[in-house]
Design a protein around this motif. Sequence first.
Motif, PDB file in Angstrom:
ATOM      1  N   ALA A   1      38.094  30.943  74.288  1.00 22.16           N
ATOM      2  CA  ALA A   1      39.394  31.595  74.148  1.00 22.16           C
ATOM      3  C   ALA A   1      39.201  33.058  73.786  1.00 22.16           C
ATOM      4  N   LEU A   2      39.975  33.911  74.432  1.00 21.27           N
ATOM      5  CA  LEU A   2      39.836  35.360  74.322  1.00 21.27           C
ATOM      6  C   LEU A   2      41.113  35.977  73.765  1.00 21.27           C
TER       7      LEU A   2
ATOM      8  N   ILE B   1      42.378  36.138  66.354  1.00 22.24           N
ATOM      9  CA  ILE B   1      41.158  35.329  66.475  1.00 22.24           C
ATOM     10  C   ILE B   1      40.868  34.594  65.171  1.00 22.24           C
ATOM     11  N   ARG B   2      41.053  35.268  64.042  1.00 25.04           N
ATOM     12  CA  ARG B   2      40.839  34.601  62.754  1.00 25.04           C
ATOM     13  C   ARG B   2      41.820  33.444  62.564  1.00 25.04           C
TER      14      ARG B   2
ATOM     15  N   VAL C   1      36.077  25.112  69.934  1.00 28.80           N
ATOM     16  CA  VAL C   1      36.460  26.220  70.815  1.00 28.80           C
ATOM     17  C   VAL C   1      35.621  27.429  70.429  1.00 28.80           C
ATOM     18  N   ARG C   2      35.110  28.127  71.426  1.00 28.56           N
ATOM     19  CA  ARG C   2      34.395  29.375  71.174  1.00 28.56           C
ATOM     20  C   ARG C   2      35.378  30.529  71.336  1.00 28.56           C
ATOM     21  N   PHE C   3      35.574  31.308  70.275  1.00 28.67           N
ATOM     22  CA  PHE C   3      36.534  32.400  70.307  1.00 28.67           C
ATOM     23  C   PHE C   3      35.819  33.740  70.484  1.00 28.67           C
ATOM     24  N   VAL C   4      36.414  34.590  71.304  1.00 29.84           N
ATOM     25  CA  VAL C   4      35.851  35.909  71.605  1.00 29.84           C
ATOM     26  C   VAL C   4      36.931  36.959  71.403  1.00 29.84           C
ATOM     27  N   CYS C   5      36.640  37.968  70.594  1.00 27.66           N
ATOM     28  CA  CYS C   5      37.550  39.099  70.411  1.00 27.66           C
ATOM     29  C   CYS C   5      37.135  40.182  71.391  1.00 27.66           C
TER      30      CYS C   5
END
Length: 285
Positions: A140-141, A148-149, A162-166
């Motif tokens: 998720a971007l 994101i936090r 889930v892998r989060f990307v800022c």
Amino acid sequence: MIETTAYLREQLAAIYDPEETRAISRWIIEHVTGYTPAQQILAKDTPIDPQQREAVRMIVRRLKLHEPIQYIVGECTFHGLTFSVNPSVLIPRPETGELVEHIVQRHGAAPSLRVLDIGTGSGCIAITLSRQLLRPQVMALDLSAEAIRTAQANAERNGAEVRFVCADLFDPHLTLPGPFDLIVSNPPYVCDSEKSDMAAHVLDYEPHAALFVPDDDPLLFYRAIARRAHEWLTPGGWLYFEINAALSTETAALLVAEGYSDVRISRDMEGKNRFAEGRVGAGGG
């Protein structure tokens, strides 16, 4: 508690319709006292203490300023899961849940799908798909570090991987570890000229960066995603959008112009053209 319920229904009657008033009254009492709606019925003759009474009055004052109840209590329910929300993220809408349900119905039996959610906000789409698809790999971007936090906390809260990307979608150097089988996005799509039609609780409190687009280029996010998705989708992969109902024809035309097949517009429960989908060709373009 009877007195508190009566007070809430009297005070909220000018803001909400009767059904909403009853639901929000129960929600406030649960938030303040910890009593579930069923327990509230059983404890209807139990008075609340002065501290709780003042907490209720404070919530009513904030509601009268049109602050969303979800921000006041700090959470909401989406697709059977509970999400923390704050003014850095949009409050998840029922129509977004319809988009998630459509994806789950179509792809729910396929194992190990690689999914990308662009503009994740609270993480509601990515987290729900992580929970409901069959062993998916979900990324998720979002541009907002605060969002994101919030999304990361929601993933932990709901036991989702889930892998989060800022990152910035418009960064030409953005690279993602694809390819993905599905890309889904609920990007900003409300035109600046539509602000006058927005309810105060949305316009005054929810993040404008996640809502509004310029009148002279209302599809800029859709265009950017559609173009980058050719890089990120596997051949035959699907692209799913929530869209502005007033721009459904233009959104479909954009997807066709960008080389997508199986382009389709579908309606939400209110009969509005709310979703768009398309598929990249077997050759990846």
